[in-house]
Design an enzyme around this catalytic site. Sequence first.
Site, PDB file in Angstrom:
ATOM      1  N   ASP A  97     -68.619  24.303  85.038  1.00  0.00           N
ATOM      2  CA  ASP A  97     -68.022  23.015  85.582  1.00  0.00           C
ATOM      3  C   ASP A  97     -66.660  23.005  85.810  1.00  0.00           C
ATOM      4  O   ASP A  97     -66.223  21.564  85.625  1.00  0.00           O
ATOM      5  CB  ASP A  97     -68.672  21.946  84.541  1.00  0.00           C
ATOM      6  CG  ASP A  97     -68.089  22.113  83.154  1.00  0.00           C
ATOM      7  OD1 ASP A  97     -67.069  22.884  82.898  1.00  0.00           O
ATOM      8  OD2 ASP A  97     -68.816  21.439  82.246  1.00  0.00           O
ATOM      9  N   GLU A 119     -74.884  29.318  83.511  1.00  0.00           N
ATOM     10  CA  GLU A 119     -74.584  27.705  82.736  1.00  0.00           C
ATOM     11  C   GLU A 119     -75.030  26.663  83.414  1.00  0.00           C
ATOM     12  O   GLU A 119     -74.172  25.733  83.665  1.00  0.00           O
ATOM     13  CB  GLU A 119     -73.257  27.739  81.961  1.00  0.00           C
ATOM     14  CG  GLU A 119     -73.554  26.710  80.878  1.00  0.00           C
ATOM     15  CD  GLU A 119     -71.781  26.772  80.307  1.00  0.00           C
ATOM     16  OE1 GLU A 119     -70.956  25.904  80.748  1.00  0.00           O
ATOM     17  OE2 GLU A 119     -71.614  27.304  79.293  1.00  0.00           O
ATOM     18  N   GLU A 133     -65.666  17.061  84.800  1.00  0.00           N
ATOM     19  CA  GLU A 133     -66.952  18.380  84.983  1.00  0.00           C
ATOM     20  C   GLU A 133     -68.149  18.113  85.198  1.00  0.00           C
ATOM     21  O   GLU A 133     -68.766  18.701  85.608  1.00  0.00           O
ATOM     22  CB  GLU A 133     -66.675  18.826  83.371  1.00  0.00           C
ATOM     23  CG  GLU A 133     -65.584  19.799  82.986  1.00  0.00           C
ATOM     24  CD  GLU A 133     -64.232  19.001  82.727  1.00  0.00           C
ATOM     25  OE1 GLU A 133     -64.239  17.923  82.780  1.00  0.00           O
ATOM     26  OE2 GLU A 133     -63.154  19.520  82.406  1.00  0.00           O
ATOM     27  N   HIS A 221     -58.553  19.642  74.288  1.00  0.00           N
ATOM     28  CA  HIS A 221     -57.916  19.768  75.796  1.00  0.00           C
ATOM     29  C   HIS A 221     -58.553  19.038  76.721  1.00  0.00           C
ATOM     30  O   HIS A 221     -57.991  18.946  77.998  1.00  0.00           O
ATOM     31  CB  HIS A 221     -58.030  21.351  76.152  1.00  0.00           C
ATOM     32  CG  HIS A 221     -59.218  21.837  76.394  1.00  0.00           C
ATOM     33  ND1 HIS A 221     -60.200  21.265  77.871  1.00  0.00           N
ATOM     34  CD2 HIS A 221     -60.300  22.295  75.703  1.00  0.00           C
ATOM     35  CE1 HIS A 221     -61.152  21.855  77.644  1.00  0.00           C
ATOM     36  NE2 HIS A 221     -61.281  22.468  76.540  1.00  0.00           N
ATOM     37  N   ARG A 223     -59.637  16.287  79.558  1.00  0.00           N
ATOM     38  CA  ARG A 223     -58.859  15.158  80.166  1.00  0.00           C
ATOM     39  C   ARG A 223     -59.178  13.936  79.724  1.00  0.00           C
ATOM     40  O   ARG A 223     -58.174  12.991  79.767  1.00  0.00           O
ATOM     41  CB  ARG A 223     -59.190  15.631  81.587  1.00  0.00           C
ATOM     42  CG  ARG A 223     -58.391  16.618  82.436  1.00  0.00           C
ATOM     43  CD  ARG A 223     -58.705  16.586  84.023  1.00  0.00           C
ATOM     44  NE  ARG A 223     -57.428  16.974  84.705  1.00  0.00           N
ATOM     45  CZ  ARG A 223     -57.525  18.548  84.675  1.00  0.00           C
ATOM     46  NH1 ARG A 223     -58.269  19.130  83.985  1.00  0.00           N
ATOM     47  NH2 ARG A 223     -56.451  18.944  85.475  1.00  0.00           N
ATOM     48  N   HIS A 254     -53.896  24.507  73.184  1.00  0.00           N
ATOM     49  CA  HIS A 254     -54.058  24.836  74.772  1.00  0.00           C
ATOM     50  C   HIS A 254     -52.554  24.664  75.443  1.00  0.00           C
ATOM     51  O   HIS A 254     -51.682  23.979  75.056  1.00  0.00           O
ATOM     52  CB  HIS A 254     -54.960  23.925  75.057  1.00  0.00           C
ATOM     53  CG  HIS A 254     -55.368  23.926  76.581  1.00  0.00           C
ATOM     54  ND1 HIS A 254     -54.837  23.867  77.763  1.00  0.00           N
ATOM     55  CD2 HIS A 254     -56.803  24.463  76.927  1.00  0.00           C
ATOM     56  CE1 HIS A 254     -55.597  24.277  78.756  1.00  0.00           C
ATOM     57  NE2 HIS A 254     -56.852  24.492  78.325  1.00  0.00           N
TER      58      HIS A 254
HETATM   59  C1  UD1 Z   1     -59.820  23.475  82.463  1.00  0.00           C
HETATM   60  C2  UD1 Z   1     -60.919  23.200  83.123  1.00  0.00           C
HETATM   61  C3  UD1 Z   1     -62.060  22.481  82.139  1.00  0.00           C
HETATM   62  C4  UD1 Z   1     -61.957  23.328  81.159  1.00  0.00           C
HETATM   63  C5  UD1 Z   1     -60.624  24.051  80.450  1.00  0.00           C
HETATM   64  C6  UD1 Z   1     -60.660  24.971  79.537  1.00  0.00           C
HETATM   65  C7  UD1 Z   1     -61.144  21.736  85.400  1.00  0.00           C
HETATM   66  C8  UD1 Z   1     -60.825  20.664  86.051  1.00  0.00           C
HETATM   67  N1  UD1 Z   1     -60.674  21.785  83.923  1.00  0.00           N
HETATM   68  O1  UD1 Z   1     -58.951  22.402  82.311  1.00  0.00           O
HETATM   69  O2  UD1 Z   1     -63.284  21.871  82.505  1.00  0.00           O
HETATM   70  O3  UD1 Z   1     -62.761  22.774  79.971  1.00  0.00           O
HETATM   71  O4  UD1 Z   1     -59.774  24.407  81.814  1.00  0.00           O
HETATM   72  O5  UD1 Z   1     -59.532  25.268  78.932  1.00  0.00           O
HETATM   73  O6  UD1 Z   1     -61.418  22.735  86.049  1.00  0.00           O
HETATM   74  N2  UD1 Z   1     -51.784  26.175  81.326  1.00  0.00           N
HETATM   75  C9  UD1 Z   1     -51.100  27.152  81.484  1.00  0.00           C
HETATM   76  N3  UD1 Z   1     -51.526  28.534  80.978  1.00  0.00           N
HETATM   77  C10 UD1 Z   1     -52.757  28.752  81.085  1.00  0.00           C
HETATM   78  C11 UD1 Z   1     -53.746  27.723  81.178  1.00  0.00           C
HETATM   79  C12 UD1 Z   1     -53.174  26.341  81.434  1.00  0.00           C
HETATM   80  O7  UD1 Z   1     -49.714  26.983  81.477  1.00  0.00           O
HETATM   81  O8  UD1 Z   1     -53.289  29.792  80.871  1.00  0.00           O
HETATM   82  C13 UD1 Z   1     -51.460  24.831  81.967  1.00  0.00           C
HETATM   83  C14 UD1 Z   1     -50.566  24.857  82.989  1.00  0.00           C
HETATM   84  O9  UD1 Z   1     -49.532  23.886  82.985  1.00  0.00           O
HETATM   85  C15 UD1 Z   1     -51.817  24.203  83.983  1.00  0.00           C
HETATM   86  C16 UD1 Z   1     -52.165  23.207  83.050  1.00  0.00           C
HETATM   87  O10 UD1 Z   1     -52.384  24.028  81.681  1.00  0.00           O
HETATM   88  O11 UD1 Z   1     -51.173  23.435  84.969  1.00  0.00           O
HETATM   89  C17 UD1 Z   1     -53.695  22.592  83.132  1.00  0.00           C
HETATM   90  O12 UD1 Z   1     -54.740  23.645  83.486  1.00  0.00           O
HETATM   91  P1  UD1 Z   1     -56.035  23.112  84.407  1.00  0.00           P
HETATM   92  O13 UD1 Z   1     -56.874  24.487  84.487  1.00  0.00           O
HETATM   93  O14 UD1 Z   1     -55.648  22.144  85.640  1.00  0.00           O
HETATM   94  O15 UD1 Z   1     -56.739  22.137  83.241  1.00  0.00           O
HETATM   95  P2  UD1 Z   1     -57.365  22.346  81.790  1.00  0.00           P
HETATM   96  O16 UD1 Z   1     -57.229  21.186  81.079  1.00  0.00           O
HETATM   97  O17 UD1 Z   1     -56.912  23.820  81.355  1.00  0.00           O
HETATM   98  N1  UDP Z   2     -60.911  30.074  72.401  1.00  0.00           N
HETATM   99  C1  UDP Z   2     -59.744  31.257  72.371  1.00  0.00           C
HETATM  100  N2  UDP Z   2     -58.761  31.069  71.861  1.00  0.00           N
HETATM  101  C2  UDP Z   2     -58.275  29.698  71.278  1.00  0.00           C
HETATM  102  C3  UDP Z   2     -59.231  28.707  71.452  1.00  0.00           C
HETATM  103  C4  UDP Z   2     -60.443  28.908  72.201  1.00  0.00           C
HETATM  104  O1  UDP Z   2     -60.275  32.411  72.756  1.00  0.00           O
HETATM  105  O2  UDP Z   2     -56.984  29.555  70.957  1.00  0.00           O
HETATM  106  C5  UDP Z   2     -62.268  30.258  73.136  1.00  0.00           C
HETATM  107  C6  UDP Z   2     -63.294  29.721  72.488  1.00  0.00           C
HETATM  108  O3  UDP Z   2     -63.852  30.717  71.260  1.00  0.00           O
HETATM  109  C7  UDP Z   2     -64.478  29.346  73.515  1.00  0.00           C
HETATM  110  C8  UDP Z   2     -63.361  29.214  74.567  1.00  0.00           C
HETATM  111  O4  UDP Z   2     -62.173  29.757  74.121  1.00  0.00           O
HETATM  112  O5  UDP Z   2     -65.041  30.566  73.960  1.00  0.00           O
HETATM  113  C9  UDP Z   2     -63.338  27.598  74.808  1.00  0.00           C
HETATM  114  O6  UDP Z   2     -62.451  27.361  75.528  1.00  0.00           O
HETATM  115  P1  UDP Z   2     -61.945  25.688  76.057  1.00  0.00           P
HETATM  116  O7  UDP Z   2     -62.109  25.091  74.567  1.00  0.00           O
HETATM  117  O8  UDP Z   2     -60.551  25.935  76.421  1.00  0.00           O
HETATM  118  O9  UDP Z   2     -62.800  25.326  77.077  1.00  0.00           O
HETATM  119  P2  UDP Z   2     -64.290  24.606  77.081  1.00  0.00           P
HETATM  120  O10 UDP Z   2     -65.345  25.450  76.520  1.00  0.00           O
HETATM  121  O11 UDP Z   2     -64.167  23.261  76.538  1.00  0.00           O
HETATM  122  O12 UDP Z   2     -64.545  24.409  78.542  1.00  0.00           O
END
Ligand code: UD1
Ligand code: UDP
Length: 384
Positions: A97, A119, A133, A221, A223, A254
């Site tokens: 999602d 999924e 999502e 994490h 939103r 995160h």
């Molecule tokens: C995204 C997904 C969410 C998922 C989550 C898992 C969408 C809208 N959101 O949210 O569904 O549950 O990932 O973690 O698709 N950032 C870094 N390095 C990284 C990752 C993130 O610096 O490796 C920071 C950056 O500033 C980036 C921000 O996090 O711009 C947000 O990342 P983004 O993928 O837009 O949103 P998530 O909250 O991570």
């Molecule tokens: N996870 C990881 N390192 C961390 C925290 C989570 O590898 O420090 C793994 C966790 O085991 C799971 C996945 O990341 O498999 C979940 O990711 P996240 O919570 O960011 O996203 P969501 O599942 O809510 O979309």
Amino acid sequence: MKKIMLVFGTRPEAIKMAPLVKEFQKRLDVFDIIVCVTGQHRQMLDQVLQLFEIVPDYDLDIMKPGQDLYDVTSRVLLGMRDVLKEAEPDLLLVHGDTTTSTASALAAFYLQIPVGHIEAGLRTYNLNNPWPEEMNRQLTGRIAKYHFSPTQLSAENLKNERVFGNIEITGNTVIDALYWVTDKIKNDNELYLQLEYSLAKAGYDIKRIQKGRKVVLITGHRRENFGEGFVNICKAIREISEKHTDVDFIYPMHLNPNVRVPILKVFGKKQIDNLFFIEPLEYLSFVFLMERSYLILTDSGGVQEEAPGLGKPVLVMRTTTERPEAVDAGTVKLVGTDVDKIVEGVSHLLNSKEEYDKMSKAVNPYGDGKASIRIVSFFNDLNI
Ligand code: UD1
Ligand code: UDP
């Protein structure tokens, strides 16, 4: 040859798509497999690619610090247009999602390339929770021709929505990934020492657990929790960590700044001896720590699926969940983001052996570790 592209971009998608990539790669006599990453996440995606030794054929590398939904959607849509035009796959597989998933599905739809959704069918039917999502997965469900549902319930949702195409119940590939990792860790002394070292480097000394301290593992994490929700979560963490000084609280943060800023705001430079804010852990270390935790406090989707299989009670800092199976099984409870409810929930589990025993029965409603095998076998038998 059946030319299949898999696309993913965030940490959880990578963890859940990796076993499928590996399974497809065992059948290169039948499939021509192309892996595309959008790079919606960068460091957290690369951690997973490295662990599973996956080298993408395409990397859109779209992540920008502080990106918003318009940034991600438009960059994925345009990037995938070009990749799909060049690679011309017979099928695109997307996951879950995220915005990567939905924008990629839309890009494939515009080129009339069939989409398979891994999924599929998870629902809250509340478009604001989880946001965005819930809308993402409903849109992908409309576009997809092949739907791979983890459970009976998620398949029922799709049937009720009268989506087009095939609906298959396969289990969730996250359990494939989890078993792969727990098998790897089991009985490997050298790896144990490496994980101990990498946790120490991240800021937590695992010897504290060996000396009898319990661990509450925390992640967050979502939103819809940004702003007040996260401030509440931080206040609750401060209160419980000060109340239960005999317990360690570990929070791998995160990388999203919306998660980190409130932590700084609530805690400032204040140090609490039993509270550890650490960098996001590599999947192997995270699973290692989950296995050694007493309970888990999270708003994560993936963690809600993994922890029950490890017999770890989960308190979910959300008001809804698209994963009711583990709630029904009694190992997951929703506590929302109210400070008192979080504090009460954690304290009750720490203080009441009876409640803890009730919630810590290992159950695995999300799969048996063979979801990827089922999906590959489906496409093996199908004329595409
Ligand atoms: C995204 C997904 C969410 C998922 C989550 C898992 C969408 C809208 N959101 O949210 O569904 O549950 O990932 O973690 O698709 N950032 C870094 N390095 C990284 C990752 C993130 O610096 O490796 C920071 C950056 O500033 C980036 C921000 O996090 O711009 C947000 O990342 P983004 O993928 O837009 O949103 P998530 O909250 O991570
Ligand atoms: N996870 C990881 N390192 C961390 C925290 C989570 O590898 O420090 C793994 C966790 O085991 C799971 C996945 O990341 O498999 C979940 O990711 P996240 O919570 O960011 O996203 P969501 O599942 O809510 O979309």
